[in-house]
Design an enzyme around this catalytic site. Sequence first.
Site, PDB file in Angstrom:
ATOM      1  N   GLY A  71       0.811  -1.239   0.103  1.00 27.28           N
ATOM      2  CA  GLY A  71      -0.086  -0.073  -0.093  1.00 27.28           C
ATOM      3  C   GLY A  71       0.826   1.152  -0.044  1.00 27.28           C
ATOM      4  N   CYS A  72       2.147   1.044   0.379  1.00 32.57           N
ATOM      5  CA  CYS A  72       3.099   2.194   0.076  1.00 32.57           C
ATOM      6  C   CYS A  72       3.587   2.292  -1.260  1.00 32.57           C
ATOM      7  CB  CYS A  72       4.201   2.068   0.966  1.00 32.57           C
ATOM      8  SG  CYS A  72       3.624   2.233   2.758  1.00 32.57           S
ATOM      9  N   GLU A  73       3.593   3.512  -1.599  1.00 30.22           N
ATOM     10  CA  GLU A  73       4.109   3.741  -3.013  1.00 30.22           C
ATOM     11  C   GLU A  73       5.983   3.522  -3.051  1.00 30.22           C
ATOM     12  OE1 GLU A  73       4.792   7.834  -5.095  1.00 30.22           O
ATOM     13  OE2 GLU A  73       2.578   7.345  -5.614  1.00 30.22           O
TER      14      GLU A  73
END
Length: 148
Positions: free
Chosen positions: A64-66
Amino acid sequence: MSQQVKPTAEQFLALPLTNDAQATLSLFEQAGNWQERYRQIMLLGKTLPRLDDDLRVDSAQVRGCESNAWLYHCEIDGQHYFVADSDARIVKGLVALLLIACNGKSSAEITAFDPDSYFGQLGLQGQLSPSRTNGLLALAKAIKLAAQ
């Protein structure tokens, strides 16, 4: 079958961050504008030690983290400790802010932690891009899940 590498208990307990969220809040309140808050985030990120390459594994990566972010959890005497890192300086600073609020806390304290309210108090709400905010919430969710 290979054994998953994990930080030692000493690494979890040696995190150089203060667990005083109130002191952090005061620091951010004194920052007069977004640029000063951004600088504080970057400085906090520098306090987190870099994870060894053997700990930067897919199983520890927060989805979910870029940017790439890794999170490890350990429970010691009913308190939860985390070791985390990111390859992006701003994310590393935001991770540090989360760890200040959650490291060394009980399951109940972490469950009660409201990241939206916390980041609003720090004056960061609305300052981060939507993708950065989503990544930050993914990190907070991972911390909460680990502490259950």
